[in-house]
Design an enzyme around this catalytic site. Structure first.
Site, PDB file in Angstrom:
ATOM      1  N   CYS A 337      53.640   8.049  54.752  1.00 50.89           N
ATOM      2  CA  CYS A 337      54.515   9.033  55.397  1.00 50.89           C
ATOM      3  C   CYS A 337      54.210   9.282  56.881  1.00 50.89           C
ATOM      4  O   CYS A 337      55.159   9.417  57.667  1.00 50.89           O
ATOM      5  CB  CYS A 337      54.555  10.342  54.608  1.00 50.89           C
ATOM      6  N   ARG A 366      42.944   4.037  48.588  1.00 57.28           N
ATOM      7  CA  ARG A 366      42.228   5.282  48.296  1.00 57.28           C
ATOM      8  C   ARG A 366      40.890   4.915  47.655  1.00 57.28           C
ATOM      9  O   ARG A 366      40.828   4.043  46.780  1.00 57.28           O
ATOM     10  CB  ARG A 366      43.021   6.162  47.320  1.00 57.28           C
ATOM     11  N   GLN A 384      53.163   1.374  47.007  1.00 56.57           N
ATOM     12  CA  GLN A 384      54.140   2.402  46.644  1.00 56.57           C
ATOM     13  C   GLN A 384      55.546   1.938  47.048  1.00 56.57           C
ATOM     14  O   GLN A 384      55.730   1.375  48.121  1.00 56.57           O
ATOM     15  CB  GLN A 384      53.823   3.713  47.372  1.00 56.57           C
ATOM     16  N   ASP A 386      57.822   3.343  48.481  1.00 50.70           N
ATOM     17  CA  ASP A 386      57.893   4.598  49.217  1.00 50.70           C
ATOM     18  C   ASP A 386      59.165   4.684  50.054  1.00 50.70           C
ATOM     19  O   ASP A 386      59.623   3.678  50.603  1.00 50.70           O
ATOM     20  CB  ASP A 386      56.684   4.686  50.148  1.00 50.70           C
ATOM     21  N   HIS A 388      61.233   7.781  52.759  1.00 47.53           N
ATOM     22  CA  HIS A 388      61.274   9.139  53.305  1.00 47.53           C
ATOM     23  C   HIS A 388      62.658   9.394  53.873  1.00 47.53           C
ATOM     24  O   HIS A 388      63.177   8.594  54.644  1.00 47.53           O
ATOM     25  CB  HIS A 388      60.181   9.311  54.364  1.00 47.53           C
ATOM     26  N   LYS A 472      57.102  19.480  44.377  1.00 50.39           N
ATOM     27  CA  LYS A 472      57.603  18.162  43.990  1.00 50.39           C
ATOM     28  C   LYS A 472      58.124  18.167  42.562  1.00 50.39           C
ATOM     29  O   LYS A 472      57.851  19.079  41.781  1.00 50.39           O
ATOM     30  CB  LYS A 472      56.505  17.107  44.142  1.00 50.39           C
ATOM     31  N   HIS A 518      60.063  13.046  50.372  1.00 49.75           N
ATOM     32  CA  HIS A 518      59.282  11.873  49.985  1.00 49.75           C
ATOM     33  C   HIS A 518      59.749  11.453  48.589  1.00 49.75           C
ATOM     34  O   HIS A 518      59.933  12.316  47.727  1.00 49.75           O
ATOM     35  CB  HIS A 518      57.789  12.196  49.890  1.00 49.75           C
TER      36      HIS A 518
END
Length: 649
Positions: A337, A366, A384, A386, A388, A472, A518
Site C-alpha cells: 500500500c 514478513r 498478495q 493486492d 487499492h 475491515k 485496500h
C-alpha cells in the site's frame, strides 16, 4: 430483584446473586444439564457466578463457539492436573483454548514427554474427569497470589502476576490442581467424556528465542466418545489432503534450507497453477476497471515510517538493508500500500480520475518466527493479489459493495462455499493502537456495516480485530480440517491518504483528501492455494489444473502422432504432456490417475489412422472416442462450464 434479558427478547426476574445456571434451571433441567458457561452483558462467565445487577444473558452449550472455548479451556486445566500427577515438579506457563482444542506450555524439568506418553496422559485425564470435580473460582489479592507461587517455586506464574493488579486476580481450583486464571470454566470435570493428546512441540517462553524452550502439549476433548471418533476419522482424511504432502506428490512447490525457511519455491506445475489463478483474477479485474501496476520488492525505510508500518510492524519485518551510501536504509517490502500511495501521488489527480483502482500481484516479506511457519499457510515471502481503490467519500459504500461482488465471484468460481464474513472493528476499550480520529473511524466502520448488510452477508462483528489504520471485512474460509483461515479481505482507510498527503481537485476546484480501500480477494496466493489443494484434495477443476491432459501412446510406434496431437492441443490452449516412458498402457493410466490428471488421451493404431483419441476421464473411466475437433469442443466446454461470468447475476 434483578431483571435478566434473554436472546429471545423475554425478561425474567430473579433474586440478586442468581447465576446463569439458575436461569437455565428456570427454563428446563435438560437445558441446565448442557450449559457450559454463559455470556453476561457480552462477557463469558462461569455458569454459577453470581449476577448482582440487571443483565443480558445468553446460555452457552457445546453448540456455541464460546461454549466450546470454555470446554477446551477447562480441559487444558484438566490436562495440567493429569500432568502434575504423572510428572511431579512440572511447571506451567499458559494453557489457552484454540480453534480445535487447547494446549499448555510446560517446563517438564527433569522429565521428558513424547508421543509415547500420550496414552497415559489421556487415561489420567479421563480418570480425573470421572471424579466430577467442581471448577471453583477464588478471587485473591496479588500478595496472596505471589506468596502461593513463591512457595511453589513457579517463576512462570510469578512472571504472569507482574502485569496484574489487585482486584483482578483469580485462581481456579479443581480436584488437586490450582492455577492462576481469569476463567471462565465449565461447572465440573464430568462434562469431559473423551480426550486425545494430539501433538507435542517446542515453544520458547514468551515466544522469545533467547528464553528457555518449553514443551507445548496439544490436546482436544469432547462431551461424547462418538464425537472424538468422528474427529479422528476427519483427521485421517485431512492427512491425505494435507497441502504439504500433496504439494510434494504433485510437484507443485518445494522448500530449501539453503534458500531459507518459509520461502517457497514454485515448481513448473505449481507455477502454472498460480499463473492460471492470476490470469483468472486479472481478467475479472480488467472488467471491473482496475489498472495494473508493478512496484519494487524493496523500499526506503522512510516510506514505511511515513505509512506507520515501521512503528507497528518493524519487529515483524526483515530488518533494514544498509547500502554503501551512508544513512541510506532499505527494507524488504512488508506491504504494497505505501508504494501504491506514491503511484497515486506521481501526478495531480482530479475528481474525474476517481475512483482510481490500482492492482498488483505484489510479493511481500514478513519475518515470521520459525515455530510458526507451516507449509504455504504461514510463510515469510508471499504474493498478495493486492489492489487499492482511491475514491471520494460519497463513493466508498458503492466501491465496497463492488469489491464484495468480486470476492464472492472468486469464492463461487473455486468452490469455496463454506465461509463466513467477519466485520473487524476497533477495540471498545483500548484505542491506543489505532491511528486517526474518531470521526473518520466511525464513517469507515458504518460504511462496512451498511455495505455488508445491503449485500446480504451473514456477518459477525469482532471488536479489536481492525487493522491499525482502519476497519475491515474479512472472509473466513474453512479448510478440510474445519479450521478457519482469513483469505479475502477489504479494508477502509482514511489514515494513509492523510499520512501521504494525497489530494485530488474536486468539482468545486478545491483540494480534497481521497479515501483508500485496500482489497485482496485471494488474500495471499500461497495461503489460498494451500486451502484450495486441501479442499479439492488436489483434484483441481479442469480449467485450473496445471496438466489438463495426458497423452498416452500405447507403444513407441505412436509417439509421433502423440507429439503432433500435443502441439495441436497447445495451439488450442489445452495443456498437458505426452507420456513417452517405455511402460505398459495400464501403468501409464494408473500414474496419470495418481497425478490427478483430469483427462487421458489414449492413442494407438486405430486412433492414428482415423485421427482420433480414446478418452478416459479421471474417476469415470472411458468416455468414448473423439475426433480431434470433437475433443477440443468437449474439453473447452468442460473447462468453461464451472466458471461463471463476472458481473452476470
Amino acid at each position: 430483584m434483578i431483571k435478566i434479558s434473554l436472546p429471545d427478547g423475554s425478561v425474567k426476574e430473579f433474586e440478586k446473586g442468581a447465576s446463569a445456571m439458575d436461569v437455565a434451571l428456570s427454563i428446563s433441567e435438560g437445558l441446565a444439564r448442557n450449559v457450559l458457561s454463559a455470556k453476561v452483558n457480552g462477557e463469558v462467565w462461569d455458569s454459577n457466578r453470581p449476577i448482582n445487577e440487571d443483565a443480558t444473558v445468553q446460555l452457552l452449550t457445546w453448540k456455541d463457539t464460546d461454549g466450546k472455548s470454555t470446554f477446551w479451556h477447562s480441559s487444558a486445566h484438566l490436562m495440567a492436573e493429569a500432568l502434575e500427577a504423572l510428572y511431579p515438579g512440572i511447571k506451567f506457563w499458559i494453557g489457552p483454548p484454540v480453534e480445535n482444542g487447547f494446549y499448555y506450555d510446560v517446563d517438564t524439568g527433569e522429565h521428558s514427554i513424547s508421543s509415547n506418553d500420550f496414552g497415559k496422559i489421556e487415561a489420567k485425564m479421563i480418570e480425573l474427569a470421572r471424579q466430577k470435580n467442581t471448577f471453583e473460582r477464588i478471587p485473591m489479592s496479588k500478595a496472596e497470589a505471589i506468596s502461593y507461587f513463591k512457595e511453589k517455586d513457579d517463576e512462570y506464574k510469578l512472571d504472569l502476576l507482574e502485569g496484574l493488579e489487585d482486584g483482578t486476580i483469580t485462581f481456579y481450583t479443581q480436584g488437586n490442581f490450582t492455577d492462576l486464571c481469569r476463567g471462565p470454566h465449565i461447572p465440573n470435570t464430568g462434562f469431559i467424556k473423551a480426550a486425545k493428546i494430539t501433538n507435542v512441540a517446542g515453544a520458547f517462553f514468551k515466544g522469545d528465542q533467547s528464553n528457555k524452550q518449553l514443551t507445548r502439549i496439544y490436546g482436544i476433548t469432547f462431551p461424547k466418545q462418538g464425537e472424538l471418533k468422528e474427529y479422528l476419522t476427519m483427521m485421517e482424511e485431512a492427512k491425505k489432503r494435507d497441502h504439504r504432502k500433496l504439494g510434494q506428490e504433485l510437484d507443485l512447490f518445494a522448500f530449501s534450507e539453503k534458500v531459507g525457511k518459509g520461502l517457497p519455491l514454485w515448481l513448473p506445475k505449481g507455477a502454472m497453477l498460480r499463473e492460471r489463478l492470476e490470469n483468472f483474477l486479472k481478467k475479472a479485474q480488467l472488467k471491473a476497471g482496475y489498472l495494473p501496476v508493478v512496484t519494487p520488492h524493496i523500499g526506503s525505510k522512510k516510506l514505511y515510517e511515513t505509512s506507520g508500518h515501521w512503528e507497528k510492524y518493524g519487529e515483524d519485518s526483515f530488518q533494514p538493508i544498509k547500502t554503501p551510501e551512508e544513512g541510506e536504509e532499505f527494507m524488504l517490502k512488508p506491504m504494497n500500500c505505501p508504494h501504491h500511495c506514491e503511484i497515486y501521488k506521481a501526478r495531480p489527480r482530479s475528481y474525474k480520475d476517481l475512483p482510481l483502482r490500482l492492482a498488483e500481484f505484489g510479493t511481500v516479506y514478513r519475518y515470521e518466527q520459525s515455530g510458526e511457519l507451516h507449509g504455504l499457510t504461514r510463510v515469510r515471502g508471499f504474493t498478495q493479489d493486492d489492489a487499492h481503490i482511491f475514491c471520494a467519500n460519497h463513493q466508498v459504500e458503492d466501491e465496497f459493495k463492488k469489491v464484495i461482488d468480486l470476492v464472492l465471484y472468486v469464492f463461487k468460481s473455486l468452490g469455496f462455499d463454506d465461509f463466513s464474513a467477519q466485520i473487524s472493528l476497533r477495540s471498545k476499550e483500548d484505542r491506543s493502537k489505532y491511528i486517526g480520529n474518531d470521526e473518520d473511524w466511525d464513517k469507515a466502520e458504518q460504511a462496512i456495516i451498511n455495505a455488508s448488510a445491503e449485500k446480504g452477508l451473514d456477518t459477525v462483528i469482532e471488536y479489536g480485530e481492525a487493522a491499525f489504520y482502519g476497519p475491515k471485512l474479512d472472509f473466513m474460509v474453512k479448510d478440510a480440517l474445519g479450521r478457519k483461515w482469513q483469505l479475502g479481505t477489504i479494508q477502509v482507510d482514511y489514515q494513509l491518504p492523510n499520512r501521504f498527503e494525497l489530494e485530488y481537485v474536486g468539482a468545486d476546484n478545491q483540494k480534497h483528501r481521497p479515501v483508500m480501500i485496500h482489497r485482496a480477494p485471494f488474500g495471499s496466493m500461497e495461503r489460498f492455494i494451500a486451502i484450495l489443494i486441501e479442499n479439492t484434495a488436489g483434484n483441481f477443476p479442469l480449467w485450473l489444473s496445471p496438466e489438463q491432459i495426458a497423452i498416452l501412446p500405447i507403444s513407441e510406434k505412436y509417439e509421433d502422432y502423440a507429439n503432433e496431437l500435443f502441439l495441436d492441443l497447445q495451439e488450442q490452449d489445452i495443456r498437458g504432456y505426452v507420456d513417452h516412458r517405455d511402460e505398459k498402457i495400464g501403468r501409464k493410466i494408473r500414474d496419470a490417475e495418481m497425478n490427478k490428471v483430469p483427462l487421458m488421451l489414449i492413442v494407438g493404431e486405430k486412433e492414428q489412422e482415423e485421427r482420433k483419441v480414446s478418452v478416459r476421464k479421471k474417476g469415470e473411466g472411458d468416455i468414448g472416442q473423439f475426433s480431434f475437433e470433437e475433443f477440443v469442443t468437449y474439453a473447452n466446454k468442460e473447462i468453461n462450464k464451472n466458471i461463471p461470468k463476472f458481473g452476470v447475476k
